[in-house]
Design a protein around this motif. Structure first.
Motif, PDB file in Angstrom:
ATOM      1  N   LEU A 130      -7.505  -8.487   4.385  1.00 22.52           N
ATOM      2  CA  LEU A 130      -7.175  -7.906   3.084  1.00 22.52           C
ATOM      3  C   LEU A 130      -5.679  -7.982   2.817  1.00 22.52           C
ATOM      4  O   LEU A 130      -4.873  -7.918   3.744  1.00 22.52           O
ATOM      5  CB  LEU A 130      -7.611  -6.435   3.022  1.00 22.52           C
ATOM      6  CG  LEU A 130      -9.092  -6.129   3.139  1.00 22.52           C
ATOM      7  CD1 LEU A 130      -9.310  -4.615   3.171  1.00 22.52           C
ATOM      8  CD2 LEU A 130      -9.877  -6.760   2.001  1.00 22.52           C
ATOM      9  N   ASP A 131      -5.329  -8.078   1.558  1.00 21.31           N
ATOM     10  CA  ASP A 131      -3.944  -7.970   1.124  1.00 21.31           C
ATOM     11  C   ASP A 131      -3.405  -6.616   1.608  1.00 21.31           C
ATOM     12  O   ASP A 131      -4.128  -5.619   1.575  1.00 21.31           O
ATOM     13  CB  ASP A 131      -3.914  -8.050  -0.417  1.00 21.31           C
ATOM     14  CG  ASP A 131      -2.552  -7.751  -0.979  1.00 21.31           C
ATOM     15  OD1 ASP A 131      -1.709  -8.655  -0.949  1.00 21.31           O
ATOM     16  OD2 ASP A 131      -2.351  -6.605  -1.448  1.00 21.31           O
ATOM     17  N   ARG A 134      -3.956  -3.602  -0.670  1.00 25.86           N
ATOM     18  CA  ARG A 134      -5.372  -3.240  -0.772  1.00 25.86           C
ATOM     19  C   ARG A 134      -5.856  -2.583   0.519  1.00 25.86           C
ATOM     20  O   ARG A 134      -6.653  -1.656   0.498  1.00 25.86           O
ATOM     21  CB  ARG A 134      -6.202  -4.470  -1.117  1.00 25.86           C
ATOM     22  CG  ARG A 134      -5.876  -4.972  -2.508  1.00 25.86           C
ATOM     23  CD  ARG A 134      -6.567  -6.249  -2.855  1.00 25.86           C
ATOM     24  NE  ARG A 134      -6.080  -6.708  -4.142  1.00 25.86           N
ATOM     25  CZ  ARG A 134      -6.763  -7.475  -4.945  1.00 25.86           C
ATOM     26  NH1 ARG A 134      -7.962  -7.881  -4.607  1.00 25.86           N
ATOM     27  NH2 ARG A 134      -6.260  -7.848  -6.093  1.00 25.86           N
ATOM     28  N   ARG A 135      -5.360  -3.070   1.658  1.00 28.39           N
ATOM     29  CA  ARG A 135      -5.714  -2.465   2.946  1.00 28.39           C
ATOM     30  C   ARG A 135      -5.227  -1.017   2.981  1.00 28.39           C
ATOM     31  O   ARG A 135      -5.949  -0.118   3.410  1.00 28.39           O
ATOM     32  CB  ARG A 135      -5.114  -3.276   4.098  1.00 28.39           C
ATOM     33  CG  ARG A 135      -5.452  -2.697   5.475  1.00 28.39           C
ATOM     34  CD  ARG A 135      -4.988  -3.584   6.632  1.00 28.39           C
ATOM     35  NE  ARG A 135      -3.610  -3.980   6.548  1.00 28.39           N
ATOM     36  CZ  ARG A 135      -3.189  -5.247   6.413  1.00 28.39           C
ATOM     37  NH1 ARG A 135      -4.052  -6.241   6.361  1.00 28.39           N
ATOM     38  NH2 ARG A 135      -1.901  -5.522   6.341  1.00 28.39           N
ATOM     39  N   CYS A 137      -4.812   0.965   0.455  1.00 35.61           N
ATOM     40  CA  CYS A 137      -5.697   1.755  -0.421  1.00 35.61           C
ATOM     41  C   CYS A 137      -6.959   2.170   0.321  1.00 35.61           C
ATOM     42  O   CYS A 137      -7.371   3.334   0.277  1.00 35.61           O
ATOM     43  CB  CYS A 137      -6.084   0.949  -1.670  1.00 35.61           C
ATOM     44  SG  CYS A 137      -4.791   0.816  -2.897  1.00 35.61           S
ATOM     45  N   THR A 161      -6.196   0.188 -11.333  1.00 35.41           N
ATOM     46  CA  THR A 161      -5.914  -0.877 -10.363  1.00 35.41           C
ATOM     47  C   THR A 161      -6.346  -0.445  -8.969  1.00 35.41           C
ATOM     48  O   THR A 161      -6.987  -1.214  -8.238  1.00 35.41           O
ATOM     49  CB  THR A 161      -4.412  -1.220 -10.379  1.00 35.41           C
ATOM     50  OG1 THR A 161      -4.056  -1.647 -11.695  1.00 35.41           O
ATOM     51  CG2 THR A 161      -4.085  -2.312  -9.375  1.00 35.41           C
ATOM     52  N   TRP A 165      -9.080  -2.278  -6.720  1.00 30.90           N
ATOM     53  CA  TRP A 165      -8.732  -2.793  -5.392  1.00 30.90           C
ATOM     54  C   TRP A 165      -9.683  -2.257  -4.336  1.00 30.90           C
ATOM     55  O   TRP A 165     -10.137  -2.997  -3.469  1.00 30.90           O
ATOM     56  CB  TRP A 165      -7.305  -2.414  -5.026  1.00 30.90           C
ATOM     57  CG  TRP A 165      -6.227  -3.221  -5.682  1.00 30.90           C
ATOM     58  CD1 TRP A 165      -6.374  -4.307  -6.495  1.00 30.90           C
ATOM     59  CD2 TRP A 165      -4.828  -2.998  -5.580  1.00 30.90           C
ATOM     60  NE1 TRP A 165      -5.162  -4.764  -6.900  1.00 30.90           N
ATOM     61  CE2 TRP A 165      -4.185  -3.986  -6.353  1.00 30.90           C
ATOM     62  CE3 TRP A 165      -4.058  -2.056  -4.916  1.00 30.90           C
ATOM     63  CZ2 TRP A 165      -2.807  -4.068  -6.473  1.00 30.90           C
ATOM     64  CZ3 TRP A 165      -2.678  -2.133  -5.033  1.00 30.90           C
ATOM     65  CH2 TRP A 165      -2.056  -3.120  -5.800  1.00 30.90           C
ATOM     66  N   ARG A 168     -13.219  -3.864  -4.770  1.00 29.63           N
ATOM     67  CA  ARG A 168     -13.244  -5.269  -4.328  1.00 29.63           C
ATOM     68  C   ARG A 168     -13.030  -5.380  -2.820  1.00 29.63           C
ATOM     69  O   ARG A 168     -13.625  -6.232  -2.163  1.00 29.63           O
ATOM     70  CB  ARG A 168     -12.185  -6.073  -5.070  1.00 29.63           C
ATOM     71  CG  ARG A 168     -12.530  -6.273  -6.528  1.00 29.63           C
ATOM     72  CD  ARG A 168     -11.501  -7.150  -7.221  1.00 29.63           C
ATOM     73  NE  ARG A 168     -11.657  -7.053  -8.647  1.00 29.63           N
ATOM     74  CZ  ARG A 168     -10.680  -6.721  -9.488  1.00 29.63           C
ATOM     75  NH1 ARG A 168      -9.471  -6.490  -9.043  1.00 29.63           N
ATOM     76  NH2 ARG A 168     -10.918  -6.649 -10.773  1.00 29.63           N
ATOM     77  N   SER A 169     -12.171  -4.535  -2.284  1.00 31.77           N
ATOM     78  CA  SER A 169     -11.906  -4.568  -0.844  1.00 31.77           C
ATOM     79  C   SER A 169     -13.134  -4.164  -0.048  1.00 31.77           C
ATOM     80  O   SER A 169     -13.432  -4.771   0.989  1.00 31.77           O
ATOM     81  CB  SER A 169     -10.728  -3.648  -0.498  1.00 31.77           C
ATOM     82  OG  SER A 169      -9.547  -4.123  -1.109  1.00 31.77           O
TER      83      SER A 169
END
Length: 178
Positions: A130-131, A134-135, A137, A161, A165, A168-169
């Motif tokens: 993960l980005d 995003r990780r 979050c 957002t 995130w 989607r994550s």
């Protein structure tokens, strides 16, 4: 001499949305997003929160357009009601949140090692895919127990957002773990 603006047909627009016509949603957005933002702003008194509420309202309108019942009221009233209820719930939820001490904040870094039971290696591998934002979050939500609003404040990122995130994550993590 200017011509009067044609009357917007909310009912037809909602019917088209219910049939999956994305152009209808775009027309509704172009016609009323600024007015709906005004409704959300009057209730939330915070521009970022109001923008997130309007975003969520259009998603709810899109998904729920088929449930609109003209016998219960006007289509325009229904659209504004969806936004108003989301704004009221958003403000209510903000007042219920308990402030957490920043000393308990978990900050994910490349060197972090989080102990997991059975599939720790696989989970760690999937999290690393993960980005980093995003990780963070996901970890704030599921390790630290922060609400989406708290995460948005901590990361100085819009609430919508953060929600996107995380959603989607989690989907990416499920796919990776499969």
């Amino acid at each position: 001499m200017s011509l009067p603006e044609p009357t917007f047909d909310y009912e037809a627009c909602l019917g088209a949305c219910a049939r999956g016509d994305q152009r209808a949603l775009r027309r509704l957005y172009e016609h009323d997003s600024s007015r709906l933002l005004g409704v959300a702003m009057r209730i939330a008194r915070d521009k970022a929160l109001a923008e997130d509420i309007v975003h969520d309202a259009f998603i709810k309108i899109w998904r729920g357009a088929g449930s609109f019942d003209p016998s219960r009221g006007s289509a325009r009233g229904w659209v504004f009601s969806v936004t108003r209820h989301l704004a009221l719930n958003g403000v209510r939820n903000l007042h219920r949140e308990v402030a957490l001490d920043d000393a308990h904040e978990y900050v994910a870094t490349a060197d972090d090692s989080v102990e997991f039971s059975a599939r720790s290696g696989q989970i760690q591998h999937c999290l690393e895919q993960l980005d980093p934002a995003r990780r963070r979050c996901v970890l704030h939500a599921y390790v630290d127990g922060y609400s989406h609003s708290e995460i948005a404040q901590k990361l100085d990122t819009p609430l919508g957002t953060v929600k996107a995130w995380i959603k989607r994550s989690l989907a990416a993590l499920r796919e990776c773990m499969a």
